[in-house]
Design a protein around this motif. Sequence first.
Motif, PDB file in Angstrom:
ATOM      1  N   ARG A   1      37.118   1.590  13.258  1.00  0.00           N
ATOM      2  CA  ARG A   1      36.539   0.434  12.563  1.00  0.00           C
ATOM      3  C   ARG A   1      35.847   0.861  11.272  1.00  0.00           C
ATOM      4  NH1 ARG A   1      32.994  -2.189  16.854  1.00  0.00           N
ATOM      5  NH2 ARG A   1      33.396  -0.289  18.018  1.00  0.00           N
ATOM      6  N   ALA A   2      35.294   2.081  11.280  1.00  0.00           N
ATOM      7  CA  ALA A   2      34.611   2.562  10.078  1.00  0.00           C
ATOM      8  C   ALA A   2      35.583   2.709   8.902  1.00  0.00           C
ATOM      9  CB  ALA A   2      33.922   3.892  10.357  1.00  0.00           C
TER      10      ALA A   2
ATOM     11  N   ALA B   1      37.828  -5.172   7.164  1.00  0.00           N
ATOM     12  CA  ALA B   1      36.865  -5.831   8.047  1.00  0.00           C
ATOM     13  C   ALA B   1      35.433  -5.406   7.752  1.00  0.00           C
ATOM     14  CB  ALA B   1      37.214  -5.530   9.499  1.00  0.00           C
ATOM     15  N   GLY B   2      35.216  -4.667   6.659  1.00  0.00           N
ATOM     16  CA  GLY B   2      33.846  -4.302   6.308  1.00  0.00           C
ATOM     17  C   GLY B   2      33.526  -2.841   6.527  1.00  0.00           C
ATOM     18  N   GLY B   3      34.539  -2.019   6.797  1.00  0.00           N
ATOM     19  CA  GLY B   3      34.318  -0.577   6.905  1.00  0.00           C
ATOM     20  C   GLY B   3      34.309   0.055   5.534  1.00  0.00           C
TER      21      GLY B   3
ATOM     22  N   ASP C   1      38.224   0.760   8.493  1.00  0.00           N
ATOM     23  CA  ASP C   1      38.916  -0.518   8.264  1.00  0.00           C
ATOM     24  C   ASP C   1      38.287  -1.238   7.079  1.00  0.00           C
ATOM     25  OD1 ASP C   1      40.086  -2.958   8.247  1.00  0.00           O
ATOM     26  OD2 ASP C   1      39.675  -3.435  10.341  1.00  0.00           O
TER      27      ASP C   1
END
Lengths: 257, 334
Positions: free
Chosen positions: B194-195, B200-202, B197
């Motif tokens: 996720r970091a 999506a805000g990563g 991505d």
Amino acid sequence: MVNADPPILSINTVTKNFGGLCAVNRVSFNVRPKEVLGIIGPNGSGKTTLLNLITVIFPPTSGEIYFKGHKLNGLRPYQVNSLGIARNFQDDKIFLNMSAIENAMVGSHGRSRVGLYGVGLHLNSYKKEEQEIFERAWNQLAFLGLEKKGDTSPSALSVKERHLLGIARALVTEPELLLLDEPVAGLSFKETEEMGDLILLLRERGMTVLLIEHRLQMIMNISDRLIVLNFGCKIAEGAPAEIRENEEVIAAYLGKG
Amino acid sequence: MSRGQRNRQRSWQKLGAGVAVGLFLLLLPLWVSSYIQSILIFIGLYSMVTLGLCLLMGYAGQISLGQSAFFGIGGYTTVILSLKCGVWPWGSLAAGAFLTGVVAYVLGKPFLRLTGFPLAVVTVAFAMLIAILAGRLDFLTGGHDGLTNFPRLSIGTWELTKDFHYYYLVLAALSLLFLFSKNLVRSKIGRAMRAVDLFAGGSETAAQSVGVNTSEIKLKIFVIAAVYAAVAGGIYANYIGNIHPGSFSAWWSILFVAMIVIGGSGNLWGAIIGPALYISIRESISQFTRGGIPAGWESVIFGMILVTILILLPGGIAELPRKLGFRGDEGGDP
């Protein structure tokens, strides 16, 4: 103030050109262990570029940077972190797609050892490590007063809390040198003072801090030494009291009168 | 009720629901026709592909339009090894997955220097290339006719031929991959994914600055997604009994992405909902029209349904419970 220890970080005649623009021009200085070194300079003077060079987000055009005898040129940013340098970001760069504690937990990634299969198969070694990662992150959140915000989404945090979370995420990596890029931007006077106290506390705990800041009052108060940049060049270096008296600095930055 | 009690109660509820769903899925072949079983098998096979894609796209933010190629490489390797080298079919299946993983590793290194649309473009080019190669390398792949009459998967001397055999095989494989993926996404690997991505805000820069080797994480997930697709491809070939270049044209890559988008890429369940929805809609259309509408119109109807879903539920069907006001039973976690 004499500090005889060898420098923890040395910047040797580092230059960075972006096309025709010289963002950092033959800058050299040392950071001594356990000091707070402040970097000041007008907008566009190359302060953040310097931090990006130290963390090798991009390579310098020329010059070398050494950290505890390791040459940083040519390393990747995660390797620089594993040597013991961590940073925050001016625009905080908090991971918006995860909670505050998860943001801090990412900081443990570099030192975690359990591999893909251990994780995917949920082995005991993984569960133990995950618990340690959680505790390390939680300890840093608690240290910075964010213990009640662990499950909060970053978008629901205040400016101050986001700055602190960025620092917590950096501290989880257990750095020796912490680079802080405008950690009090947008904070009130009182919050700025609290942040200053925090930086001094980190120094007391043995950390070296390289601090970029616009709030002169604050940076003068807490820095042991200051570097002044203007148009990418270092124009002065010394104790805050000396900097305050320096003619060139006054002309370039503080303004006359 | 304290938070601990509530959590414990919730985990009992989840366990109960899990057992009920498990029993239902295990007993299902007793009640449904082999036509329905074959539909479920395809849903399962495509779900394996979209599950990998969900990790890669939904969690790590890297778009791949190359999954059909990995599906094809897995399928062909399995068949070729069983047919031409006399390898034990299960061994061929494993070797197909392994070889695909190696291919993904070698290609992923340069590919993943790109991200976003450029990555989508190189991966779709790769998907096209593999489909064309499969048609041209006659000596190996049997050209456009493909390969057939190869030794199929068997348990002892008992060859897997019936739909329900494959139903259980696919159910088992998908469950394992699903659990593996679920463990990944809630772990440090999931956080690192996720970091990186960006969508999506990563932030890759921030992830690297705290010690995440972002290229390594992306490459790992790319390889995992490819291996999932290869396992699906290998089982697919054994189930159908043949493989030919048409089974994995680049068009399928686009459909896999479409499936994960309508299913919901932010949630592993979306990887099962997507293919289930796609295949149900496709089969319903062909059942209702009985081939009575000109070719191509099925795609038009499917496209309209897809657009409608995405206008109403931009996050995919997996978002529906949250939209309707149910709190996800997972809280913030996947």
